[in-house]
Design a protein around this motif. Structure first.
Motif, PDB file in Angstrom:
ATOM      1  N   TYR A   1      19.800  29.104  10.529  1.00 39.76           N
ATOM      2  CA  TYR A   1      18.541  28.352  10.496  1.00 39.76           C
ATOM      3  C   TYR A   1      17.376  29.321  10.323  1.00 39.76           C
ATOM      4  O   TYR A   1      16.492  29.118   9.492  1.00 39.76           O
ATOM      5  CB  TYR A   1      18.387  27.532  11.778  1.00 39.76           C
ATOM      6  CG  TYR A   1      16.985  26.986  11.972  1.00 39.76           C
ATOM      7  CD1 TYR A   1      16.540  25.903  11.221  1.00 39.76           C
ATOM      8  CD2 TYR A   1      16.133  27.565  12.904  1.00 39.76           C
ATOM      9  CE1 TYR A   1      15.256  25.409  11.398  1.00 39.76           C
ATOM     10  CE2 TYR A   1      14.853  27.073  13.079  1.00 39.76           C
ATOM     11  CZ  TYR A   1      14.414  25.998  12.330  1.00 39.76           C
ATOM     12  OH  TYR A   1      13.145  25.517  12.501  1.00 39.76           O
ATOM     13  N   TYR A   2      17.369  30.388  11.118  1.00 39.30           N
ATOM     14  CA  TYR A   2      16.303  31.383  11.027  1.00 39.30           C
ATOM     15  C   TYR A   2      16.253  31.982   9.627  1.00 39.30           C
ATOM     16  O   TYR A   2      15.180  32.135   9.045  1.00 39.30           O
ATOM     17  CB  TYR A   2      16.507  32.476  12.079  1.00 39.30           C
ATOM     18  CG  TYR A   2      15.496  33.592  12.008  1.00 39.30           C
ATOM     19  CD1 TYR A   2      14.207  33.412  12.503  1.00 39.30           C
ATOM     20  CD2 TYR A   2      15.823  34.827  11.449  1.00 39.30           C
ATOM     21  CE1 TYR A   2      13.274  34.435  12.450  1.00 39.30           C
ATOM     22  CE2 TYR A   2      14.892  35.850  11.395  1.00 39.30           C
ATOM     23  CZ  TYR A   2      13.622  35.649  11.883  1.00 39.30           C
ATOM     24  OH  TYR A   2      12.699  36.663  11.829  1.00 39.30           O
ATOM     25  N   ALA A   3      17.421  32.301   9.079  1.00 43.12           N
ATOM     26  CA  ALA A   3      17.474  32.868   7.729  1.00 43.12           C
ATOM     27  C   ALA A   3      16.851  31.908   6.721  1.00 43.12           C
ATOM     28  O   ALA A   3      16.064  32.328   5.864  1.00 43.12           O
ATOM     29  CB  ALA A   3      18.914  33.190   7.340  1.00 43.12           C
ATOM     30  N   SER A   4      17.186  30.630   6.824  1.00 39.81           N
ATOM     31  CA  SER A   4      16.619  29.667   5.882  1.00 39.81           C
ATOM     32  C   SER A   4      15.103  29.573   6.058  1.00 39.81           C
ATOM     33  O   SER A   4      14.363  29.444   5.083  1.00 39.81           O
ATOM     34  CB  SER A   4      17.276  28.296   6.036  1.00 39.81           C
ATOM     35  OG  SER A   4      16.975  27.716   7.273  1.00 39.81           O
ATOM     36  N   MET A   5      14.644  29.679   7.304  1.00 36.34           N
ATOM     37  CA  MET A   5      13.212  29.616   7.576  1.00 36.34           C
ATOM     38  C   MET A   5      12.487  30.809   6.957  1.00 36.34           C
ATOM     39  O   MET A   5      11.462  30.637   6.292  1.00 36.34           O
ATOM     40  CB  MET A   5      12.989  29.578   9.088  1.00 36.34           C
ATOM     41  CG  MET A   5      11.551  29.408   9.502  1.00 36.34           C
ATOM     42  SD  MET A   5      11.377  29.170  11.298  1.00 36.34           S
ATOM     43  CE  MET A   5      11.974  30.737  11.947  1.00 36.34           C
ATOM     44  N   ILE A   6      13.019  32.012   7.129  1.00 37.85           N
ATOM     45  CA  ILE A   6      12.304  33.179   6.593  1.00 37.85           C
ATOM     46  C   ILE A   6      12.459  33.287   5.078  1.00 37.85           C
ATOM     47  O   ILE A   6      11.578  33.825   4.413  1.00 37.85           O
ATOM     48  CB  ILE A   6      12.658  34.497   7.319  1.00 37.85           C
ATOM     49  CG1 ILE A   6      14.120  34.874   7.161  1.00 37.85           C
ATOM     50  CG2 ILE A   6      12.252  34.417   8.778  1.00 37.85           C
ATOM     51  CD1 ILE A   6      14.458  36.251   7.714  1.00 37.85           C
ATOM     52  N   ILE A   7      13.551  32.771   4.527  1.00 36.79           N
ATOM     53  CA  ILE A   7      13.666  32.705   3.064  1.00 36.79           C
ATOM     54  C   ILE A   7      12.583  31.761   2.530  1.00 36.79           C
ATOM     55  O   ILE A   7      11.938  32.039   1.519  1.00 36.79           O
ATOM     56  CB  ILE A   7      15.085  32.285   2.630  1.00 36.79           C
ATOM     57  CG1 ILE A   7      16.063  33.430   2.913  1.00 36.79           C
ATOM     58  CG2 ILE A   7      15.121  31.896   1.155  1.00 36.79           C
ATOM     59  CD1 ILE A   7      17.533  33.053   2.800  1.00 36.79           C
ATOM     60  N   GLU A   8      12.354  30.667   3.235  1.00 30.46           N
ATOM     61  CA  GLU A   8      11.272  29.748   2.846  1.00 30.46           C
ATOM     62  C   GLU A   8       9.914  30.440   2.961  1.00 30.46           C
ATOM     63  O   GLU A   8       9.039  30.260   2.112  1.00 30.46           O
ATOM     64  CB  GLU A   8      11.303  28.498   3.710  1.00 30.46           C
ATOM     65  CG  GLU A   8      10.286  27.461   3.282  1.00 30.46           C
ATOM     66  CD  GLU A   8      10.382  26.176   4.077  1.00 30.46           C
ATOM     67  OE1 GLU A   8       9.325  25.553   4.277  1.00 30.46           O
ATOM     68  OE2 GLU A   8      11.491  25.800   4.494  1.00 30.46           O
ATOM     69  N   TRP A   9       9.702  31.246   4.015  1.00 29.38           N
ATOM     70  CA  TRP A   9       8.455  32.007   4.140  1.00 29.38           C
ATOM     71  C   TRP A   9       8.263  32.879   2.911  1.00 29.38           C
ATOM     72  O   TRP A   9       7.163  33.010   2.402  1.00 29.38           O
ATOM     73  CB  TRP A   9       8.459  32.888   5.372  1.00 29.38           C
ATOM     74  CG  TRP A   9       8.412  32.199   6.692  1.00 29.38           C
ATOM     75  CD1 TRP A   9       8.162  30.870   6.948  1.00 29.38           C
ATOM     76  CD2 TRP A   9       8.631  32.807   7.962  1.00 29.38           C
ATOM     77  NE1 TRP A   9       8.212  30.632   8.288  1.00 29.38           N
ATOM     78  CE2 TRP A   9       8.502  31.789   8.944  1.00 29.38           C
ATOM     79  CE3 TRP A   9       8.936  34.097   8.371  1.00 29.38           C
ATOM     80  CZ2 TRP A   9       8.651  32.048  10.296  1.00 29.38           C
ATOM     81  CZ3 TRP A   9       9.085  34.355   9.714  1.00 29.38           C
ATOM     82  CH2 TRP A   9       8.938  33.337  10.667  1.00 29.38           C
ATOM     83  N   HIS A  10       9.361  33.511   2.465  1.00 29.31           N
ATOM     84  CA  HIS A  10       9.273  34.359   1.276  1.00 29.31           C
ATOM     85  C   HIS A  10       8.895  33.516   0.052  1.00 29.31           C
ATOM     86  O   HIS A  10       8.045  33.915  -0.742  1.00 29.31           O
ATOM     87  CB  HIS A  10      10.583  35.107   1.023  1.00 29.31           C
ATOM     88  CG  HIS A  10      10.619  35.736  -0.320  1.00 29.31           C
ATOM     89  ND1 HIS A  10       9.796  36.785  -0.672  1.00 29.31           N
ATOM     90  CD2 HIS A  10      11.333  35.431  -1.422  1.00 29.31           C
ATOM     91  CE1 HIS A  10      10.012  37.109  -1.928  1.00 29.31           C
ATOM     92  NE2 HIS A  10      10.941  36.300  -2.405  1.00 29.31           N
TER      93      HIS A  10
END
Length: 175
Positions: free
Chosen positions: A117-126
């Motif tokens: 979930y965190y990975a998907s969140m920070i990929i979205e931030w990118h």
């Protein structure tokens, strides 16, 4: 905490209060519980060399950690410890599954899914140009961007089901 920092269970289990940057809003990850010689112990290094990292922590998580630190049941050294020892993986796993039952989730994912979930969140931030791609890899504790994307791209395969589950967990954690 896993869903908002991307930490592995072993890193969470070894997290010390002294590693929380209350003013900088950064969390330093430099210890982990690992199994060596049959017994799990806290070691002064995470899973990999790239696992030594600092990740940003939001004000809501910081406030929740402050409340927990002030709680009479909180350990003096370890954030999620008890009487100077870390919480065993089986206990954390059972508590996580109990929470899923209370939320009536039929999702079979474990604690490590919160890292996804965190990975998907920070990929979205990118994707929104809030952080650069190197930060995505660094925050995950990896050295290779391709590895990070390969491992975590599956989060985007069934967006509707994934986001419904994530939203339900997020609402629970926020409330």
């Amino acid at each position: 905490t896993i869903s908002l920092t991307g930490m592995r269970w072993g890193e969470i289990a070894a997290l010390k209060w002294s590693r929380i940057g209350w003013n900088s809003q950064m969390l330093t990850i430099d210890h982990a519980v690992k199994r060596k010689d049959g017994l799990p112990k806290i070691y002064p290094e995470p899973k990999t060399a790239a696992g030594n990292r600092a990740v940003p922590i939001g004000s809501e998580l910081l406030a929740a950690l402050r409340l927990w630190k002030d709680n009479k049941d909180s350990d003096d050294d370890l954030v999620f410890g008890k009487n100077g020892t870390f919480i065993p993986h089986a206990t954390a796993h059972d508590n996580f599954n109990r929470t899923k039952e209370q939320l009536n989730l039929d999702w079979v994912g474990g604690m490590h899914s919160l890292r996804h979930y965190y990975a998907s969140m920070i990929i979205e931030w990118h994707m929104k140009k809030m952080i650069n791609i190197k930060q995505v890899t660094t925050f995950m504790g990896h050295t290779d961007l391709n590895f990070t994307l390969k491992v975590y791209a599956k989060c985007f395969q069934d967006d509707d089901a994934w986001m419904q589950t994530v939203d339900k967990i997020d609402q629970y954690l926020s409330g």
